[in-house]
Design a protein around this motif. Structure first.
Motif, PDB file in Angstrom:
ATOM      1  N   HIS A 203      66.157  58.408   0.959  1.00  0.00           N
ATOM      2  CA  HIS A 203      66.705  59.343   1.949  1.00  0.00           C
ATOM      3  C   HIS A 203      66.380  59.176   3.196  1.00  0.00           C
ATOM      4  CE1 HIS A 203      67.864  63.288   3.671  1.00  0.00           C
ATOM      5  NE2 HIS A 203      69.095  63.268   2.466  1.00  0.00           N
ATOM      6  N   ASP A 205      65.136  61.246   5.111  1.00  0.00           N
ATOM      7  CA  ASP A 205      64.056  62.057   5.388  1.00  0.00           C
ATOM      8  C   ASP A 205      62.703  61.436   4.751  1.00  0.00           C
ATOM      9  OD1 ASP A 205      65.670  63.790   6.459  1.00  0.00           O
ATOM     10  OD2 ASP A 205      65.536  65.240   5.072  1.00  0.00           O
ATOM     11  N   ALA A 208      61.915  60.260  -2.273  1.00  0.00           N
ATOM     12  CA  ALA A 208      61.745  61.296  -3.402  1.00  0.00           C
ATOM     13  C   ALA A 208      62.035  60.622  -4.720  1.00  0.00           C
ATOM     14  CB  ALA A 208      62.539  62.390  -3.107  1.00  0.00           C
ATOM     15  N   LEU A 222      57.430  63.580  -3.293  1.00  0.00           N
ATOM     16  CA  LEU A 222      58.058  63.526  -2.053  1.00  0.00           C
ATOM     17  C   LEU A 222      57.099  62.808  -1.177  1.00  0.00           C
ATOM     18  CD1 LEU A 222      58.836  67.307  -1.519  1.00  0.00           C
ATOM     19  CD2 LEU A 222      60.635  65.484  -1.398  1.00  0.00           C
ATOM     20  N   ALA A 241      63.322  70.427  -0.312  1.00  0.00           N
ATOM     21  CA  ALA A 241      62.939  68.992   0.253  1.00  0.00           C
ATOM     22  C   ALA A 241      63.740  68.202  -0.998  1.00  0.00           C
ATOM     23  CB  ALA A 241      61.692  68.356   0.725  1.00  0.00           C
ATOM     24  N   ARG A 244      67.393  68.334  -1.063  1.00  0.00           N
ATOM     25  CA  ARG A 244      68.191  67.540   0.015  1.00  0.00           C
ATOM     26  C   ARG A 244      67.790  66.009  -0.382  1.00  0.00           C
ATOM     27  NH1 ARG A 244      65.984  70.029   3.754  1.00  0.00           N
ATOM     28  NH2 ARG A 244      64.326  68.471   4.545  1.00  0.00           N
ATOM     29  N   ARG A 245      66.659  65.469  -0.740  1.00  0.00           N
ATOM     30  CA  ARG A 245      66.486  63.992  -0.760  1.00  0.00           C
ATOM     31  C   ARG A 245      66.954  63.501  -2.163  1.00  0.00           C
ATOM     32  NH1 ARG A 245      60.301  62.959   1.388  1.00  0.00           N
ATOM     33  NH2 ARG A 245      60.276  64.349   3.146  1.00  0.00           N
ATOM     34  N   HIS A 348      60.447  53.651   1.096  1.00  0.00           N
ATOM     35  CA  HIS A 348      59.799  54.798   2.065  1.00  0.00           C
ATOM     36  C   HIS A 348      60.222  54.490   3.399  1.00  0.00           C
ATOM     37  CE1 HIS A 348      57.271  54.825  -1.703  1.00  0.00           C
ATOM     38  NE2 HIS A 348      56.906  56.329  -1.109  1.00  0.00           N
ATOM     39  N   ARG A 349      60.275  55.631   4.015  1.00  0.00           N
ATOM     40  CA  ARG A 349      60.722  55.759   5.483  1.00  0.00           C
ATOM     41  C   ARG A 349      59.534  55.758   6.444  1.00  0.00           C
ATOM     42  NH1 ARG A 349      65.401  57.799   8.730  1.00  0.00           N
ATOM     43  NH2 ARG A 349      65.134  55.840  10.092  1.00  0.00           N
ATOM     44  N   TYR A 360      65.092  51.136   8.454  1.00  0.00           N
ATOM     45  CA  TYR A 360      65.706  51.886   7.480  1.00  0.00           C
ATOM     46  C   TYR A 360      67.107  51.267   6.964  1.00  0.00           C
ATOM     47  CZ  TYR A 360      68.159  56.242   5.520  1.00  0.00           C
ATOM     48  OH  TYR A 360      68.976  56.665   4.653  1.00  0.00           O
TER      49      TYR A 360
END
Ligand code: FAD
Ligand code: DHB
Length: 391
Positions: A203, A205, A208, A222, A241, A244-245, A348-349, A360
């Motif tokens: 995501h 963010d 997840a 997370l 979180a 959202r993810r 992963h971001r 990304y």
């Protein structure tokens, strides 16, 4: 007290306990030395996914009864990105599966089998030290319940994890490692999983994952910064979180009581050799991977599968499998290192630096390639369900 045995095993985690069971099938005597208490080793919550080869090995060793009953066989995983969820069907692609069965349960089954067999396991051993690993008679010394104990063995096996004493006993050992700018916040929640198979999600963010331990217990992760403080993550913030993810239209994540919460840093690490003199290393004592891809426990199992058979061959008069163990185990391990690093980088971001947005978007491109290419999916499936052991 002085003990004479063929194999001294240091560490009663999954690798050490499983090696013992393999040696039992060959009638080779051994002693296990563990720093912590039995209760402590049974309580550690760690990995949750078994490769098909790990399951088959445990079954062959007579450890498959509860695993068959309570393990959840999964035919694939979901990869999620850009609000879309895609199923990767390992069974259809390559005819292989994985099984959800917690490391805690594996350790419980192994400990019960050892108790029934009357294995000599010295728990709560203090000041464990190695001596003479370059000689014909390596020794392990420690204190247990106030008594000094000396084990004289033919070989010592270090299955004492990343922070153990065996690896540092190898003089001038070269190591290779890599750190990551993220960690995983993991929770166990008393709630029926909201998914039939694991969801790995990228995501904006961050990463997840929705995993599980049973039909009553969910395991959720997370991505967080490596220096994150768990106290800054009250349950409400974690669920928010995760919603959202992991959210996609038409799907809901069910919440439940969080019963365990921890942060695990990520690291890649490989020792340049897994043998020195009469000391062999296996599992986390020799190598670590970031958790994406679920390879830590499975690598430990693969190592001892190879080492146990090598030791048995040695006692039958064929020294070759023992002398090639380090090379064979490291050859498999480096492929696993690559896979774990690849899964981690893809999912992963990394929001440090100027190329964050570029990276990304390129990751989204890579994920789209994977879900559109059967070749890429086969490769993922082959590695996720487990590469063969170099026996
Ligand atoms: P360990 O399980 O570490 O066992 C080593 C044993 O040796 C321990 O019992 C320890 O107490 C003992 N010991 C240590 N020092 C000494 C000493 N000096 N003398 C005697 N005994 C000693 N992998 C995944 O695939 N997925 C996951 O989600 C995942 N989560 C993890 C979370 C955490 C917090 C950690 C630490 C690891 C996680 N892993 C995960 C990795 C996985 O759990 C390990 O790869 C696996 O436990 C390796 O097994 P092992 O037997 O080699 O080592
Ligand atoms: C779990 C851990 C992993 O590292 C992974 O890739 C999949 C599942 C787990 O703890 O359930």
């Amino acid at each position: 007290m002085s003990i004479r045995t063929r194999i001294a095993i240091v560490g009663a985690g999954p690798a050490g306990l499983l090696l013992g069971r393999i040696l039992d099938t060959h009638g080779i005597d051994y002693v296990i030395v563990e720093r912590k208490s039995l209760e402590y080793t049974l309580g550690r919550i760690r990995a949750g996914i078994l490769e098909q080869g790990s399951v088959e090995l445990l079954e062959r060793l007579g450890l498959g009864e509860r695993l068959r009953r309570e393990g959840l066989e999964h035919r694939g995983i979901y990869l999620q990105f850009a609000g879309e969820r895609h199923h990767i069907d390992f069974e259809k692609l390559i005819g292989r599966t994985v099984t959800v069965y917690g490391q805690q349960e594996v350790v419980k089954d192994l400990s019960r089998a050892h108790q029934a067999a009357g294995t000599a396991i010295y728990y709560e051993a203090e000041d464990v030290a190695l001596d003479g690993i370059e000689s014909e008679r390596p020794r392990v010394t420690f204190r247990c319940r106030g008594e000094d104990v000396l084990i004289e063995a033919d070989y010592v096996v270090g299955t004492d994890g990343f922070h153990g004493v065996c690896r540092p006993s190898i003089p001038d050992l070269e190591v290779y490692d890599r750190e990551y700018p993220f960690a995983w916040l993991g929770v166990l929640a008393s709630v029926r999983p909201s998914t039939d198979e694991l969801i790995y999600a990228l995501h904006a963010d961050g990463f997840a994952m929705h995993s599980m331990r049973s039909m009553e217990v969910s395991r959720l992760y997370l991505q967080v910064p490596p220096d994150e403080n768990i106290d800054d993550w009250p349950d409400d913030r974690i669920w928010e979180a995760l919603h959202r993810r992991l959210g996609v239209p038409g799907w809901t994540l069910d919440e439940g009581e969080i019963t365990d919460k921890s942060i695990t840093p990520m690291r890649s690490f490989v020792a340049s050799t897994m043998q020195h003199g009469r000391l062999f290393l296996a599992g986390d004592a020799a190598h670590i991977v970031p958790p994406t891809g679920a390879k830590g426990l499975n690598s430990a199992i693969a190592d001892v599968a190879m080492l146990g058979e090598a030791i048995a061959a040695g006692y039958r008069g064929n020294p070759e499998p023992m002398s090639s163990y380090s090379r064979r185990a490291l050859s498999r391990q480096w492929k696993t290192q690559y896979f774990s690093r690849w899964m981690t980088a893809m999912l992963h971001r990394d929001d440090r630096g100027d190329s964050s947005e570029y990276d990304y978007l390129a990751q989204l491109g890579q994920l789209r390639y994977v879900v559109e290419s059967e070749f890429a999916q086969c490769s993922l499936a082959e590695q996720y369900t487990g590469l063969p052991y170099g026996l």
